[in-house]
Scaffold this active site. Structure first.
Site, PDB file in Angstrom:
ATOM      1  CG  ASP A  74      -2.180   1.196   1.081  1.00  0.00           C
ATOM      2  OD1 ASP A  74      -3.347   0.893   1.218  1.00  0.00           O
ATOM      3  OD2 ASP A  74      -1.556   2.115   0.878  1.00  0.00           O
ATOM      4  CG  ASP A 126      -2.688   3.315  -2.464  1.00  0.00           C
ATOM      5  OD1 ASP A 126      -3.717   2.831  -2.326  1.00  0.00           O
ATOM      6  OD2 ASP A 126      -2.191   4.008  -1.398  1.00  0.00           O
ATOM      7  CD  GLU A 127      -5.316  -1.902  -0.657  1.00  0.00           C
ATOM      8  OE1 GLU A 127      -6.160  -0.721  -0.759  1.00  0.00           O
ATOM      9  OE2 GLU A 127      -5.895  -3.038   0.177  1.00  0.00           O
TER      10      GLU A 127
HETATM   11  N1  DCP Z   1      -8.443   8.557  -1.468  1.00  0.00           N
HETATM   12  C1  DCP Z   1      -9.551   9.441  -1.580  1.00  0.00           C
HETATM   13  N2  DCP Z   1     -10.647   9.696  -0.811  1.00  0.00           N
HETATM   14  C2  DCP Z   1     -10.514   8.913   0.377  1.00  0.00           C
HETATM   15  C3  DCP Z   1      -9.511   8.148   0.558  1.00  0.00           C
HETATM   16  C4  DCP Z   1      -8.492   7.993  -0.542  1.00  0.00           C
HETATM   17  O1  DCP Z   1      -9.409  10.204  -2.638  1.00  0.00           O
HETATM   18  N3  DCP Z   1     -11.490   8.774   1.246  1.00  0.00           N
HETATM   19  C5  DCP Z   1      -7.268   8.609  -2.529  1.00  0.00           C
HETATM   20  C6  DCP Z   1      -5.953   9.372  -1.953  1.00  0.00           C
HETATM   21  C7  DCP Z   1      -5.028   8.514  -1.725  1.00  0.00           C
HETATM   22  C8  DCP Z   1      -5.285   7.176  -2.418  1.00  0.00           C
HETATM   23  O2  DCP Z   1      -6.696   7.156  -2.655  1.00  0.00           O
HETATM   24  O3  DCP Z   1      -3.856   8.761  -1.719  1.00  0.00           O
HETATM   25  C9  DCP Z   1      -4.988   5.956  -1.541  1.00  0.00           C
HETATM   26  O4  DCP Z   1      -5.793   5.692  -0.718  1.00  0.00           O
HETATM   27  P1  DCP Z   1      -5.316   5.320   0.881  1.00  0.00           P
HETATM   28  O5  DCP Z   1      -6.149   5.140   1.769  1.00  0.00           O
HETATM   29  O6  DCP Z   1      -4.214   4.084   0.573  1.00  0.00           O
HETATM   30  O7  DCP Z   1      -4.493   6.462   1.565  1.00  0.00           O
HETATM   31  P2  DCP Z   1      -3.084   7.041   1.156  1.00  0.00           P
HETATM   32  O8  DCP Z   1      -2.150   6.239   0.288  1.00  0.00           O
HETATM   33  O9  DCP Z   1      -3.224   8.520   0.718  1.00  0.00           O
HETATM   34  O10 DCP Z   1      -2.537   7.127   2.839  1.00  0.00           O
HETATM   35  P3  DCP Z   1      -1.816   5.882   3.455  1.00  0.00           P
HETATM   36  O11 DCP Z   1      -0.237   6.025   3.625  1.00  0.00           O
HETATM   37  O12 DCP Z   1      -2.410   5.729   4.782  1.00  0.00           O
HETATM   38  O13 DCP Z   1      -2.106   4.680   2.793  1.00  0.00           O
HETATM   39 MG    MG Z   2      -2.023   4.167   0.571  1.00  0.00          MG
END
Ligand code: DCP
Ligand code: MG
Length: 445
Positions: A22, A132-133
């Site tokens: 992730d 991203d996962e």
């Molecule tokens: N995303 C979004 N709205 C949300 C959750 C996520 O647009 N409510 C988008 C932005 C994030 C991407 O999806 O960058 C990936 O989601 P993640 O939950 O993996 O969050 P992040 O990668 O940003 O943070 P982490 O480091 O916790 O994985």
């Molecule tokens: Mg993420």
């Protein structure tokens, strides 16, 4: 791998090596890629923060911004209150400020594609679950073997290598979790974010989960967590020790799942994104054998494995086939087709064994079982009227090599399509076989 080892639903499951990746604050990391000055700064990616705009949400916040209480899905107005825009903050503002950037999904998708390309280089099976996962089944690529006096596993090195490849080639940070099953791997990747690498070897899953709050388990949202707390269950350990009957009474079938997850039981397979055309499995004998019992045993185990995989993917099949490799490398395939798709593990075994009968006296070095003509999950099993009452042991399922049956419920495929089907896959299989070695248990789809 020992070539005589039989595959089967129960065999090897605990030895699987599942890796979950992730990306860290992904959209923010992408913005930093093209604007390195944002490195180390509180950064918010979202919509609606420009002057005059009031509506919008935070897509993601960098870890520096998270220290100020910001996170995905918050109202942008809230974010601006906690962390005013650097460009708007006057000289007299002495609190923290943040940098805001709009969402540019096309760019993030390009970056994600580069990351996914690296992931595909490092695993046979990759399941992309979001931008991203992804889950990778890396069982064939690495090992749970302990190294450095038992401090580390080889799998840990493999996870570190993948992280480094992503960092070097793409330039964005990832967190990786490695465990014998999907849910533990996912929790592990989240365990030490950002830039984390958490490895949970077989045998340590329960201990790893035990202290975690129940809402860290996959599928436990705030509502379920509250209900569990009302039952005095706060941690995964307490959930694992709870009375399963009480959980089922409270949550129905889901209660059983929650209980299993808390105990680290999760035999879901990593299924590739997209739908396969067929599911198959093959296994070689250490030495070619003509022994009927050994061949039957292998076919039975392969059939059980393939049927279990089909079920876990919610796939029904219309065609059941076998592959028989005789020395030196002659490949024979046989298949039978039904009038409608089924999910019947016993039928897979029975048909596969029937098809094998033709090779009773033949020396065989490798066997395979395949189900194809797949239909996914959406409808009920086809009403095979008359199917149940048909005597399958007596020619009702026809071998493709013979005249098609006149049975209206079960009919055979013509030769052409089927043979081509298998031939196509053979090219994949031979490359695989070369790479893994003949004695390996390779999939041939
Ligand atoms: N995303 C979004 N709205 C949300 C959750 C996520 O647009 N409510 C988008 C932005 C994030 C991407 O999806 O960058 C990936 O989601 P993640 O939950 O993996 O969050 P992040 O990668 O940003 O943070 P982490 O480091 O916790 O994985
Ligand atoms: Mg993420």
């Amino acid at each position: 791998m020992d070539g005589t080892r039989l595959p089967g639903a129960a065999v090897e499951r605990e030895d699987r090596i599942i890796l979950h990746v992730d990306m860290d604050c992904f959209y923010a990391s992408c913005e930093r890629l093209r604007e390195p000055a944002l490195e180390g700064e509180p950064l918010v990616v979202g919509m609606g923060y420009e002057a005059g705009q009031t509506h919008g949400a935070v897509a993601t916040a960098s870890y520096e911004a998270r220290e100020h209480g910001l996170k995905s899905a918050q109202a942008i107005s809230y974010a601006l209150e906690r962390l005013p825009r650097a460009v708007d903050a006057g000289d007299d503002h002495d609190g923290p400020v943040g940098y805001y950037r709009p969402v540019d999904l096309d760019f993030y998708k390009q970056v994600a594609a580069e990351v996914k390309a690296i992931l595909h280089e490092h695993a046979e099976v990759v399941r992309e679950v979001s931008i991203d996962e992804a889950y990778l089944d890396v069982t064939d690529r690495t090992s749970w073997k302990a190294i450095d006096g038992g401090e580390r596993t080889i799998a840990e090195g493999y996870g570190r290598h993948i992280k480094q490849q992503i960092a070097r080639q793409v330039g964005v940070p990832a967190s990786v979790g490695i465990a014998p099953n999907m849910s533990a791997a996912k929790i592990a990747s989240d365990f030490d974010k950002p830039d984390g690498l958490t490895v949970v070897p077989p045998g340590e899953v329960t201990a790893f989960l035990e202290p975690l709050a129940v809402d860290e388990l996959h599928g436990v949202g705030p509502v379920t967590a509250r209900e569990l707390r009302a039952m005095d269950i706060e941690t995964a350990g307490e959930l694992a020790a709870a009375d399963p009957t009480a959980l089922v009474t409270r949550f129905g079938q889901r209660g059983r799942e929650l209980y299993a997850r808390a105990r680290g039981d999760d035999d879901r397979e990593v299924t590739p994104t997209g739908r396969p055309k067929s599911l198959s499995r093959e296994s070689a004998f250490t030495e070619a054998t003509a022994e009927t019992e050994a061949k039957q045993k292998k076919i039975t185990a392969l059939a059980a494995d393939v049927a279990a995989r089909a079920r876990s993917r919610e796939a029904m099949y219309r065609t059941i086939g076998i592959k028989v490799v005789t020395p030196p490398f002659d490949i024979n395939t046989r298949a039978s087709s039904l009038s409608g798709p089924v999910d019947e593990p016993e039928l897979v075994e029975r048909v596969a064994l029937e098809l094998l009968e033709e090779f009773d006296d033949t020396r065989v070095r490798k066997l395979g079982v395949r189900v194809s003509n797949l239909v996914f999950g959406e409808q009920d099993q086809a009403r095979l009227d008359g199917f149940e009452t048909t005597d399958l042991s007596d020619r009702s399922v026809t071998n493709d090599q013979q005249e098609p049956s006149t049975d209206t419920n079960i009919k055979s495929l013509g030769h052409g399509g089927r043979i081509t089907d298998w031939t196509d896959d053979e090219s994949v299989e031979s490359a695989e076989t070369r790479r893994r070695g003949q004695s390996s248990l390779g999939e041939f789809d």
